[in-house]
Motif scaffolding. Structure first.
Motif, PDB file in Angstrom:
ATOM      1  N   TRP A  36       0.632  -0.749   0.070  1.00 33.45           N
ATOM      2  CA  TRP A  36       0.139  -0.121   0.090  1.00 33.45           C
ATOM      3  C   TRP A  36       1.060   1.026  -0.192  1.00 33.45           C
ATOM      4  O   TRP A  36       1.476   1.610   0.748  1.00 33.45           O
ATOM      5  CB  TRP A  36      -0.276   0.234   1.191  1.00 33.45           C
ATOM      6  N   TYR A  37       0.556   2.436  -0.731  1.00 39.61           N
ATOM      7  CA  TYR A  37       0.968   3.700  -0.821  1.00 39.61           C
ATOM      8  C   TYR A  37       0.078   4.277  -0.124  1.00 39.61           C
ATOM      9  O   TYR A  37      -1.373   4.461  -0.576  1.00 39.61           O
ATOM     10  CB  TYR A  37       1.372   4.224  -2.575  1.00 39.61           C
ATOM     11  N   ARG A  38      -0.211   5.486   0.196  1.00 44.71           N
ATOM     12  CA  ARG A  38      -1.108   6.507   0.107  1.00 44.71           C
ATOM     13  C   ARG A  38      -0.133   8.285  -0.672  1.00 44.71           C
ATOM     14  O   ARG A  38       1.115   7.600  -0.548  1.00 44.71           O
ATOM     15  CB  ARG A  38      -1.285   7.188   1.706  1.00 44.71           C
ATOM     16  N   VAL A  48       3.576   2.821   2.487  1.00 44.79           N
ATOM     17  CA  VAL A  48       3.340   2.575   3.816  1.00 44.79           C
ATOM     18  C   VAL A  48       3.503   1.479   3.994  1.00 44.79           C
ATOM     19  O   VAL A  48       3.922   0.943   5.327  1.00 44.79           O
ATOM     20  CB  VAL A  48       1.138   2.748   3.635  1.00 44.79           C
ATOM     21  N   ASP A  89      -2.899  10.418   8.429  1.00 50.16           N
ATOM     22  CA  ASP A  89      -3.215   9.149   8.126  1.00 50.16           C
ATOM     23  C   ASP A  89      -4.534   9.545   7.058  1.00 50.16           C
ATOM     24  O   ASP A  89      -4.857   8.863   6.282  1.00 50.16           O
ATOM     25  CB  ASP A  89      -3.896   8.108   9.267  1.00 50.16           C
ATOM     26  N   TYR A  93      -5.280   5.876  -0.388  1.00 52.76           N
ATOM     27  CA  TYR A  93      -4.834   4.618  -0.407  1.00 52.76           C
ATOM     28  C   TYR A  93      -4.658   4.418  -1.559  1.00 52.76           C
ATOM     29  O   TYR A  93      -5.733   3.521  -1.862  1.00 52.76           O
ATOM     30  CB  TYR A  93      -5.490   3.622   1.345  1.00 52.76           C
ATOM     31  N   CYS A  95      -3.106   0.777  -3.496  1.00 55.27           N
ATOM     32  CA  CYS A  95      -3.129  -0.367  -3.171  1.00 55.27           C
ATOM     33  C   CYS A  95      -1.731  -1.476  -4.496  1.00 55.27           C
ATOM     34  O   CYS A  95      -2.161  -1.043  -5.642  1.00 55.27           O
ATOM     35  CB  CYS A  95      -3.481  -1.743  -3.336  1.00 55.27           C
TER      36      CYS A  95
END
Length: 114
Positions: A36-38, A48, A89, A93, A95
């Motif tokens: 996962w990136y965000r 992440v 947070d 997000y 994937c």
């Protein structure tokens, strides 16, 4: 053609939990790396969490101890369990899965209210 579909985003209060899912469809094969990136507004994209086909995991310092990445090899799916979330947070997000190239989901919004 491989497609990744995320789900599970939404609005959550600080201190709460959320679980993101990513499911691959199409010409499914085994990814070498999944995760996962965000990206938050005005900020650079942040890696992440990553899980390898062998099950090794790694996390950014900002989420270590709060987030957990896992995978279900049979379904070619992976997850991000987000606990003790914080307003910082808040982000979209994404994937990803890697096999010869990177594949990306469309993104899911996570908003943490204070």
């Amino acid at each position: 053609q491989v497609q990744l579909a995320e789900s599970g985003g939404g609005l959550v209060q600080a201190g709460g939990s959320l679980r993101l899912s990513c499911v691959a469809s199409g010409s499914i094969f085994s990814f070498n790396r999944m995760g996962w990136y965000r990206q938050a507004p005005g900020k650079q994209r942040e890696l992440v969490a990553v899980i390898t086909s062998g099950g090794s995991t790694s996390y950014s310092d900002s989420v270590k101890g709060r987030f957990t990445v896992s995978r279900d090899s049979a379904k070619v799916a992976w997850y991000l369990q987000m606990n003790s979330v914080k307003p910082e947070d808040t982000a979209v997000y994404y994937c990803f899965g890697s096999f010869r190239r990177d594949y990306w989901g469309q993104g899911t919004q996570v908003t943490v209210s204070s």
